[in-house]
Each structure stands twice: as C-alpha cells, then as structure tokens.
Write a protein that holds these residues in place. Structure first.
Motif, PDB file in Angstrom:
ATOM      1  N   LEU A  95       3.350  -1.908   7.006  1.00  0.00           N
ATOM      2  CA  LEU A  95       3.483  -3.166   6.273  1.00  0.00           C
ATOM      3  C   LEU A  95       4.905  -3.700   6.363  1.00  0.00           C
ATOM      4  O   LEU A  95       5.133  -4.910   6.529  1.00  0.00           O
ATOM      5  N   ILE A  96       5.874  -2.811   6.264  1.00  0.00           N
ATOM      6  CA  ILE A  96       7.275  -3.222   6.286  1.00  0.00           C
ATOM      7  C   ILE A  96       7.649  -3.794   7.653  1.00  0.00           C
ATOM      8  O   ILE A  96       8.271  -4.859   7.747  1.00  0.00           O
ATOM      9  N   HIS A  97       7.258  -3.108   8.711  1.00  0.00           N
ATOM     10  CA  HIS A  97       7.644  -3.575  10.041  1.00  0.00           C
ATOM     11  C   HIS A  97       6.758  -4.722  10.522  1.00  0.00           C
ATOM     12  O   HIS A  97       7.248  -5.696  11.096  1.00  0.00           O
ATOM     13  N   GLY A  98       5.460  -4.645  10.278  1.00  0.00           N
ATOM     14  CA  GLY A  98       4.580  -5.719  10.696  1.00  0.00           C
ATOM     15  C   GLY A  98       4.755  -6.981   9.874  1.00  0.00           C
ATOM     16  O   GLY A  98       4.641  -8.098  10.388  1.00  0.00           O
TER      17      GLY A  98
ATOM     18  N   LEU B 229      14.682  -1.247   2.090  1.00  0.00           N
ATOM     19  CA  LEU B 229      15.560  -2.240   2.716  1.00  0.00           C
ATOM     20  C   LEU B 229      16.047  -1.769   4.083  1.00  0.00           C
ATOM     21  O   LEU B 229      16.104  -2.553   5.041  1.00  0.00           O
ATOM     22  N   GLU B 230      16.383  -0.494   4.179  1.00  0.00           N
ATOM     23  CA  GLU B 230      16.839   0.037   5.472  1.00  0.00           C
ATOM     24  C   GLU B 230      15.742  -0.115   6.522  1.00  0.00           C
ATOM     25  O   GLU B 230      16.006  -0.529   7.664  1.00  0.00           O
ATOM     26  N   MET B 231      14.514   0.224   6.144  1.00  0.00           N
ATOM     27  CA  MET B 231      13.400   0.093   7.086  1.00  0.00           C
ATOM     28  C   MET B 231      13.090  -1.377   7.387  1.00  0.00           C
ATOM     29  O   MET B 231      12.808  -1.738   8.519  1.00  0.00           O
ATOM     30  N   ALA B 232      13.125  -2.228   6.376  1.00  0.00           N
ATOM     31  CA  ALA B 232      12.797  -3.644   6.560  1.00  0.00           C
ATOM     32  C   ALA B 232      13.808  -4.332   7.464  1.00  0.00           C
ATOM     33  O   ALA B 232      13.444  -5.219   8.254  1.00  0.00           O
ATOM     34  N   ARG B 233      15.057  -3.956   7.366  1.00  0.00           N
ATOM     35  CA  ARG B 233      16.094  -4.627   8.152  1.00  0.00           C
ATOM     36  C   ARG B 233      16.047  -4.242   9.624  1.00  0.00           C
ATOM     37  O   ARG B 233      16.741  -4.864  10.438  1.00  0.00           O
ATOM     38  N   VAL B 234      15.236  -3.262   9.997  1.00  0.00           N
ATOM     39  CA  VAL B 234      14.988  -2.992  11.411  1.00  0.00           C
ATOM     40  C   VAL B 234      14.309  -4.205  12.050  1.00  0.00           C
ATOM     41  O   VAL B 234      14.643  -4.618  13.161  1.00  0.00           O
ATOM     42  N   ALA B 235      13.328  -4.794  11.325  1.00  0.00           N
ATOM     43  CA  ALA B 235      12.566  -5.936  11.840  1.00  0.00           C
ATOM     44  C   ALA B 235      13.125  -7.274  11.378  1.00  0.00           C
ATOM     45  O   ALA B 235      12.953  -8.286  12.052  1.00  0.00           O
ATOM     46  N   ASN B 236      13.764  -7.294  10.214  1.00  0.00           N
ATOM     47  CA  ASN B 236      14.329  -8.534   9.675  1.00  0.00           C
ATOM     48  C   ASN B 236      15.652  -8.209   8.988  1.00  0.00           C
ATOM     49  O   ASN B 236      15.666  -7.846   7.805  1.00  0.00           O
TER      50      ASN B 236
ATOM     51  N   GLN C 243       0.844  -1.191   0.000  1.00  0.00           N
ATOM     52  CA  GLN C 243       0.000   0.000   0.000  1.00  0.00           C
ATOM     53  C   GLN C 243       0.880   1.242   0.000  1.00  0.00           C
ATOM     54  O   GLN C 243       1.938   1.268   0.625  1.00  0.00           O
ATOM     55  N   GLY C 244       0.414   2.282  -0.692  1.00  0.00           N
ATOM     56  CA  GLY C 244       1.108   3.566  -0.642  1.00  0.00           C
ATOM     57  C   GLY C 244       2.538   3.498  -1.133  1.00  0.00           C
ATOM     58  O   GLY C 244       2.908   2.679  -1.978  1.00  0.00           O
ATOM     59  N   SER C 245       3.361   4.366  -0.573  1.00  0.00           N
ATOM     60  CA  SER C 245       4.792   4.416  -0.882  1.00  0.00           C
ATOM     61  C   SER C 245       5.492   5.160   0.235  1.00  0.00           C
ATOM     62  O   SER C 245       4.945   6.129   0.781  1.00  0.00           O
ATOM     63  N   LEU C 246       6.683   4.726   0.572  1.00  0.00           N
ATOM     64  CA  LEU C 246       7.463   5.446   1.576  1.00  0.00           C
ATOM     65  C   LEU C 246       7.728   6.890   1.163  1.00  0.00           C
ATOM     66  O   LEU C 246       7.974   7.751   2.004  1.00  0.00           O
ATOM     67  N   PHE C 247       7.651   7.163  -0.140  1.00  0.00           N
ATOM     68  CA  PHE C 247       7.933   8.507  -0.651  1.00  0.00           C
ATOM     69  C   PHE C 247       6.666   9.324  -0.892  1.00  0.00           C
ATOM     70  O   PHE C 247       6.748  10.450  -1.362  1.00  0.00           O
ATOM     71  N   HIS C 248       5.505   8.757  -0.611  1.00  0.00           N
ATOM     72  CA  HIS C 248       4.248   9.481  -0.833  1.00  0.00           C
ATOM     73  C   HIS C 248       3.821  10.114   0.488  1.00  0.00           C
ATOM     74  O   HIS C 248       3.473   9.404   1.439  1.00  0.00           O
ATOM     75  N   VAL C 249       3.835  11.451   0.550  1.00  0.00           N
ATOM     76  CA  VAL C 249       3.608  12.120   1.828  1.00  0.00           C
ATOM     77  C   VAL C 249       2.206  11.895   2.368  1.00  0.00           C
ATOM     78  O   VAL C 249       1.963  12.078   3.568  1.00  0.00           O
ATOM     79  N   SER C 250       1.265  11.486   1.527  1.00  0.00           N
ATOM     80  CA  SER C 250      -0.091  11.220   2.004  1.00  0.00           C
ATOM     81  C   SER C 250      -0.235   9.847   2.630  1.00  0.00           C
ATOM     82  O   SER C 250      -1.030   9.662   3.560  1.00  0.00           O
ATOM     83  N   TYR C 251       0.504   8.851   2.122  1.00  0.00           N
ATOM     84  CA  TYR C 251       0.222   7.462   2.465  1.00  0.00           C
ATOM     85  C   TYR C 251       1.432   6.668   2.949  1.00  0.00           C
ATOM     86  O   TYR C 251       1.395   5.430   2.986  1.00  0.00           O
ATOM     87  N   SER C 252       2.495   7.337   3.348  1.00  0.00           N
ATOM     88  CA  SER C 252       3.708   6.612   3.737  1.00  0.00           C
ATOM     89  C   SER C 252       3.527   5.804   5.013  1.00  0.00           C
ATOM     90  O   SER C 252       4.217   4.797   5.223  1.00  0.00           O
TER      91      SER C 252
END
Length: 346
Positions: free
Chosen positions: A247-250, A286-293, A232-241
């Motif tokens: 999703l990345i962390h959960g 990847l930077e955000m995902a590697r916080v959890a995995n 969903q959304g995009s990390l770069f979309h200021v409305s829906y990040s």
C-alpha cells in the motif's frame, strides 16, 4: 445492489440487498468487523443479525432466524466474521446450507472461498442461488512501475491491524465531501468492498502484483482530488506487514495518517508482541513512503477510543497532540475535521 468481481456460476453479478449479517460464533466484537463496518456505514442494508451459541459479538441489530429474515425482505446472508486465516467453520455449514435452501444468496470476504466448499457449491447449483466471493481479484493487475501520478493520495497506516484505518478514511471522505472537496475512498479489503461496491481485495492479490494493484486503484486524477486509501495490517505486524508495504509503495501517498488503539496489551493475534509507539510507526512508514514519494509527510493521528470514557479519550488525544506535534482525534467519535484541515494545508 453491489457488484462483485466473480461469483459462483457467473461473473459480475450483483449482490442483492438488504442483508442478514451472519456472526457465527465470533469470539469478540473485533472478529465481526465486517458486520460492524456494514452496519455502521450502510445501515440501510443491515436488517438483522444471526448468531450461533457462544457468539460474543453483537451489532445491536435484531436477532433473526432465517424465516424471520425472509419475511423482512432479506436477500443475501453475508458472513460478517473475519476470523484469523479466513476459514469457513464447520459449525457454520448447517446454517449456510439452510440459507441457500430457503432462497438466500451468500456473500463472503473470507480467504476460504464459498465456491471451494463443495457442499455449499452443490446446494447453490441445485437451488439456483449465488455464492459471492468478494475476495477474488477480478482484474489482471500490472506490476508497479513507480511512476508519479496526478492527484493527491493519503494512506492510513496503523500500529496494529483492526485499529480503525478503514473508519478513518471513510470519516475523512465524508468530511471532505461535505466541504465540497474532491475525495474518493479506495477500498482494499473485503469490508470496504462490501460497503462501497468496489475496490481491490489486496491480501488475495499475488505478491508481485500487490503494489501494482494499488497503482491501478489510484490512477491519475485532478490535481485537487484526494484518494483516501484504506490501510491494511501494520509494518510492525509480522503476519500482515507485506500488504502494508504494498500500500505504501503502490499508493505513493502524499500524506500519512497514523492510526492507533491505545487500550491493547499486545498486537492482534500475537500475544508475544507489544504494540509499537505512534512515533515508531510514523518514522518507519515515512521512511518507506519516501522511497516512492520523497515529499510524503505525516499529517495527523487517528485514535480509536471506543474502549475509553469521554474524559479519558479527550485527555489521551491532548497528550498525543502535545507529544507528537500533530493533530489527533477519534474521527468516528469526534469527527475528522482536524485531519481534513491538515490535508488542506499541504
């Protein structure tokens, strides 16, 4: 029939099929992405479309009046439009009220709930019809705990919203099942829920519980089972990040698929924002995902080439592969084989 979490009048009632897809006055095809998803992935449910004057979307289905839809056996009118903010337009009300009066149920995935529209609710009560609001969380989700779960997970992340993240995951699930692999598509938005009959309406979940809802959606599983999580959304979309990060962390994905639509001039709904590069999304996700995995890797690129000729699409995909060093394909147009091969190699 599909099951919804909550409806007007009672809980856990089934959405009766087949559908008439209501496109309203959608300004373009992307605004009718709910209808497009149902038509592409559950064509047996989609008998026709109903469009108002000025509608710029066309699913290629028969245009039907309500009377024609009734004669064809339609049971439910589905609002197939996902407009900005999820609002039920006043222009639609006359048709929706008439649909209830003529014996149809209504289903919607908009933020503006059918049951909160008193005129619709009153007619539904008077006629005994059901209002299905797909975007209502029906589970008391936990707060994420970040604990490692068995099984494997892949998440589609995008350079923008509405670039094909759901289609990518569905195409991959189909390819994996055809190969005899264990795979489950996990819906996180209204279209995916209407297609599959279940999931988490993530952008309607209270913020503190968003990541936890994705942990709930993707529980322990067999070691060789893949959950394909709808992005969903995009990390770069200021409305829906925010939904993207949840999703990345959960999801704690083991693999990421980067999704991109190369013909856009700007982010969807944000004319002042240019699209990020595929590389920028890969690196940040990847930077955000590697916080959890910490073991998460990017394994492929899915490109939505629907607005490109075959020659231009194939040339672009070849250029992306050479530049990024990952397999690239349009999974809906050319198949998801490359992406599944990459997953299998992990």
């Amino acid at each position: 029939m599909l099951r919804t979490g909550q409806t007007h009048g009672s809980e856990n009632k089934m959405i009766q099929t087949p559908y008439l897809l209501f496109l309203g006055d959608a300004p373009d095809k992307l605004a009718a992405k709910v209808a497009q998803g149902i038509k592409d992935w559950r064509p047996e449910y989609a008998l026709g479309q109903l469009r108002l004057e000025g509608c710029k979307a066309d699913m290629g289905l028969p245009d039907m009046t309500l009377a024609e839809a009734k004669a064809a056996g339609v049971k439910t009118v589905v609002i197939g439009v996902a407009n900005r903010g999820g609002v039920i337009s006043q222009k639609w009300k006359k048709v929706l009220v008439q649909a209830l009066e003529e014996g149809f149920d209504l289903a919607s995935g908009l933020h503006n709930l059918l049951r909160d529209e008193e005129d619709l609710a009153a007619v539904a009560r008077a006629t005994g019809r059901t209002l299905h609001d797909v975007r209502i969380p029906s589970v008391k989700y936990p707060i994420a705990n970040g604990e490692k779960r068995r099984g494997k997970r892949v998440l589609a992340v995008g350079t923008d919203c509405s670039v094909g993240k759901m289609y990518t995951a569905l195409c991959m699930e189909r390819e994996m099942r055809e190969r005899g692999m264990k795979a489950s598509f996990r819906a996180t938005g209204q279209t995916g829920i209407l297609i599959t009959g279940g999931g988490v309406p993530l952008d309607a979940v209270i913020a503190d519980f968003m990541a936890g809802s994705i942990e709930w959606l993707t529980p322990d599983n067999d070691d060789d089972h893949w959950d394909l999580i709808e992005g969903q959304g995009s990390l770069f979309h200021v409305s829906y990040s925010g939904v993207t990060l949840a999703l990345i962390h959960g999801g704690q994905p083991d693999a990421l698929i980067i999704c991109h639509e190369p013909t856009r001039d700007h982010m969807r709904g944000l004319p002042g924002y240019a699209l990020p590069t595929i590389e920028a999304v890969r690196d940040m996700a990847l930077e955000m995902a590697r916080v959890a995995n910490p073991a998460c890797v990017a394994v492929g690129v899915a490109v939505n080439t629907q607005n490109m000729s075959d020659e231009a699409a194939r040339a672009y995909l070849a250029e992306v592969e050479a530049r990024i060093g990952l397999p690239a394909t349009d999974p809906y147009r050319y198949g998801a084989g490359k992406l599944v091969d990459a997953l299998a190699a992990i």
